[in-house]
Design an enzyme around this catalytic site. Structure first.
Site, PDB file in Angstrom:
ATOM      1  N   HIS A 189       0.863  -1.181   0.000  1.00  0.00           N
ATOM      2  CA  HIS A 189       0.000   0.000   0.000  1.00  0.00           C
ATOM      3  C   HIS A 189       0.897   1.229   0.000  1.00  0.00           C
ATOM      4  O   HIS A 189       1.683   1.427   0.927  1.00  0.00           O
ATOM      5  CB  HIS A 189      -0.894  -0.010   1.246  1.00  0.00           C
ATOM      6  CG  HIS A 189      -1.952   1.047   1.248  1.00  0.00           C
ATOM      7  ND1 HIS A 189      -1.664   2.396   1.305  1.00  0.00           N
ATOM      8  CD2 HIS A 189      -3.305   0.963   1.192  1.00  0.00           C
ATOM      9  CE1 HIS A 189      -2.793   3.087   1.295  1.00  0.00           C
ATOM     10  NE2 HIS A 189      -3.800   2.243   1.227  1.00  0.00           N
ATOM     11  N   HIS A 230      -0.442   3.224  11.769  1.00  0.00           N
ATOM     12  CA  HIS A 230       0.479   4.326  11.514  1.00  0.00           C
ATOM     13  C   HIS A 230       0.595   5.241  12.725  1.00  0.00           C
ATOM     14  O   HIS A 230      -0.377   5.477  13.441  1.00  0.00           O
ATOM     15  CB  HIS A 230      -0.065   5.136  10.318  1.00  0.00           C
ATOM     16  CG  HIS A 230       0.895   6.120   9.743  1.00  0.00           C
ATOM     17  ND1 HIS A 230       0.487   7.256   9.074  1.00  0.00           N
ATOM     18  CD2 HIS A 230       2.244   6.149   9.715  1.00  0.00           C
ATOM     19  CE1 HIS A 230       1.540   7.926   8.654  1.00  0.00           C
ATOM     20  NE2 HIS A 230       2.621   7.281   9.041  1.00  0.00           N
ATOM     21  N   GLU A 280      -3.483  14.904  11.227  1.00  0.00           N
ATOM     22  CA  GLU A 280      -4.436  14.610  10.165  1.00  0.00           C
ATOM     23  C   GLU A 280      -5.877  14.920  10.590  1.00  0.00           C
ATOM     24  O   GLU A 280      -6.401  14.315  11.525  1.00  0.00           O
ATOM     25  CB  GLU A 280      -4.342  13.138   9.762  1.00  0.00           C
ATOM     26  CG  GLU A 280      -2.941  12.699   9.349  1.00  0.00           C
ATOM     27  CD  GLU A 280      -2.849  11.200   9.154  1.00  0.00           C
ATOM     28  OE1 GLU A 280      -3.872  10.507   9.339  1.00  0.00           O
ATOM     29  OE2 GLU A 280      -1.761  10.708   8.809  1.00  0.00           O
ATOM     30  N   TYR A 323     -15.560   5.053   3.843  1.00  0.00           N
ATOM     31  CA  TYR A 323     -14.098   5.055   3.870  1.00  0.00           C
ATOM     32  C   TYR A 323     -13.612   3.647   4.179  1.00  0.00           C
ATOM     33  O   TYR A 323     -14.068   3.026   5.146  1.00  0.00           O
ATOM     34  CB  TYR A 323     -13.597   6.053   4.910  1.00  0.00           C
ATOM     35  CG  TYR A 323     -12.097   6.144   5.011  1.00  0.00           C
ATOM     36  CD1 TYR A 323     -11.325   6.448   3.894  1.00  0.00           C
ATOM     37  CD2 TYR A 323     -11.446   5.925   6.223  1.00  0.00           C
ATOM     38  CE1 TYR A 323      -9.947   6.539   3.985  1.00  0.00           C
ATOM     39  CE2 TYR A 323     -10.070   6.019   6.321  1.00  0.00           C
ATOM     40  CZ  TYR A 323      -9.327   6.322   5.197  1.00  0.00           C
ATOM     41  OH  TYR A 323      -7.963   6.403   5.287  1.00  0.00           O
ATOM     42  N   HIS A 371      -3.073   5.288  14.728  1.00  0.00           N
ATOM     43  CA  HIS A 371      -4.378   5.126  14.100  1.00  0.00           C
ATOM     44  C   HIS A 371      -4.270   4.067  13.013  1.00  0.00           C
ATOM     45  O   HIS A 371      -3.183   3.630  12.659  1.00  0.00           O
ATOM     46  CB  HIS A 371      -4.884   6.455  13.523  1.00  0.00           C
ATOM     47  CG  HIS A 371      -3.892   7.149  12.645  1.00  0.00           C
ATOM     48  ND1 HIS A 371      -2.851   7.908  13.145  1.00  0.00           N
ATOM     49  CD2 HIS A 371      -3.755   7.194  11.295  1.00  0.00           C
ATOM     50  CE1 HIS A 371      -2.131   8.397  12.154  1.00  0.00           C
ATOM     51  NE2 HIS A 371      -2.657   7.968  11.014  1.00  0.00           N
TER      52      HIS A 371
END
Length: 448
Positions: free
Chosen positions: A303, A346, A352, A361, A382
């Protein structure tokens, strides 16, 4: 009253552009609503055509490098010195400016449900609610993230922001921006950017409107470098649209609001400030249809970093470290093999602020809905919730197209401080962190 807001308002140089707009990003545009209103070969003739006044609007210092120098020449019925009077400081309601330390920033990942449209009559200026602030507007660094909940068009009212550039992200309902430079219509799936110092009013042609607003205190938004991607894809310059000239010759009294120094000010005018008959330059408002974004992704495995979805960036003094990145997560094909396809877990030096315009999402199929917000601040972990993790870990990896979805992110190098309004809002979810509680220990040293 002579009003020139016809969608086929004259454009002296491009006969083949979309009616009402000129195509391109950062171009040196020129447009006139009356023939011959633009001077040829000079900026400030001794006498302007039609008795107009020549005025320069500078978005950068005079000595900024040519590639970063932003200015436009406006040919208007009255100069802007006639668009200001005795300013009175007024209540800014729930609009806040960085630095804003009115609430202790909670050390947690945060998420909000959509805020309902109120029943009260609220114009754009009255409807802004600040969710987070970052940096310092007085040093021209950082940003603020707001929502707007507009239920009434601005009538005989106008506004400009001296503190920052504004990026509007409609989520529900369309917006019409009647600006000094011309008219911009937007709907969910599009954005509009209004530069610092540009006068405008906001109308709601289809009824109440809700959306997100990024107030950029730093360097103006620009297109990111593509690097090895090459000359194409991501947001292409030709898809950005800047309005053609349109003006009002209206002597009806109006109120002008100005955001300056973190405060809101008001003055009375005897006429409309939307009186620019012609203009040329590269400092102007624009719109962009996010559905024209051409995404890049993994066609083998893994990814990639979300920076590949950057639409616009506000650079800082550190190369590669943005004051703000505006990032979207649009419709796209997902084809990576032997790969956990949602965004990975992450921790990030950047902060963010995310919103969802429509759809689902992929990393948060539950709890994060259109009109909602999530905030993952600097170095707070997160990632996908239990449902997304289980599905992505066990599903058959065949090509899948993510359709009917559009999320976005305002990402900044500065920690985002939550306002009192956001911290005490009924929309704040008190159980957001629970979405990760189901992620159980899976480690087994006997099973490679």
């Amino acid at each position: 009253m002579n009003t020139s807001f016809d969608p086929v308002a004259a454009n002296s140089n491009s006969a083949n552009v979309t009616p009402g707009y000129m195509s391109g990003f950062g171009n040196s545009f020129e447009t006139e609503a009356l023939p011959g209103a633009l001077p040829i070969g000079r900026n400030s003739p001794q006498r302007c055509a039609y008795g107009l006044y020549a005025e320069q609007l500078s978005g950068s210092p005079f000595t900024a490098p040519r590639g970063a120098n932003e200015r436009s020449w406006l040919y208007r019925i009255r100069p802007s010195v006639r668009h200001s009077g005795h300013f009175v400081k007024i209540d800014a309601k729930l609009w806040r400016t960085a630095p804003c330390l009115e609430h202790d920033m909670p050390l947690a990942q945060l998420r909000w449900d959509p805020t309902p449209i109120p029943e009260d009559e609220l114009t754009f200026v009255q409807s802004v609610r600040t969710m987070t602030t970052a940096g310092d507007a007085h040093t021209q660094t950082g940003m603020a993230a707001h929502i707007y909940l507009i239920t009434r068009s601005m009538v005989d009212q106008h506004f400009y922001n001296a503190d920052g550039e504004m990026l509007f992200v409609p989520q529900g309902g369309s917006l019409r921006f009647v600006t000094e430079f011309g008219v911009i219509d937007t709907e969910p799936g599009e954005i509009a950017v209004i530069p610092r110092g540009v006068k405008f009013r906001v109308e709601i042609p289809s009824g109440p409107a809700r959306g997100y607003l990024c107030e950029n205190y730093g360097g103006a938004f620009t297109l990111p470098e593509r690097g090895p991607i090459g000359a194409n894809c991501l947001a292409n310059s030709r898809d950005f649209l800047t309005p053609v000239a349109a003006y009002e010759d209206d002597d009806k009294p109006t109120e002008l609001f100005v955001k300056w120094g973190g405060a809101l000010w008001s003055t009375a005018l005897p006429h409309s400030p939307i009186d620019v008959v012609a203009w040329h330059g590269n400092y102007a408002p624009y719109k962009y249809d996010l559905r024209t974004f051409s995404p890049i992704g993994a066609i083998g495995f893994d990814h990639p970093d979300p920076s590949i979805f950057t639409v616009l960036t506000s650079p800082s003094e550190i190369a590669g470290t943005a004051n703000i990145d505006f990032v979207i997560f649009p419709e796209r094909w997902v084809v990576a093999e032997n790969t956990f396809r949602p965004p990975w877990y992450h921790m990030n030096v950047m902060s963010e602020f995310m919103g969802l315009i429509y759809g689902v999402y992929d990393a948060k199929p539950q709890g994060f809905v259109p009109g909602g917000i999530s905030l993952h601040n600097c170095m707070l972990p997160h990632g996908p919730d239990r449902e997304a993790f289980d599905h992505a870990s066990n599903t058959e990896l065949k090509p899948v197209k993510l359709t009917g979805t559009l999320a976005f992110m305002f990402e900044t190098r500065f920690p985002q401080r939550v306002t009192e309004y956001a911290a005490t809002s009924d929309a704040l979810q008190d159980d957001y962190a629970d979405c990760w509680q189901g992620l159980e220990r899976r480690f087994d040293p006997t099973r490679p």
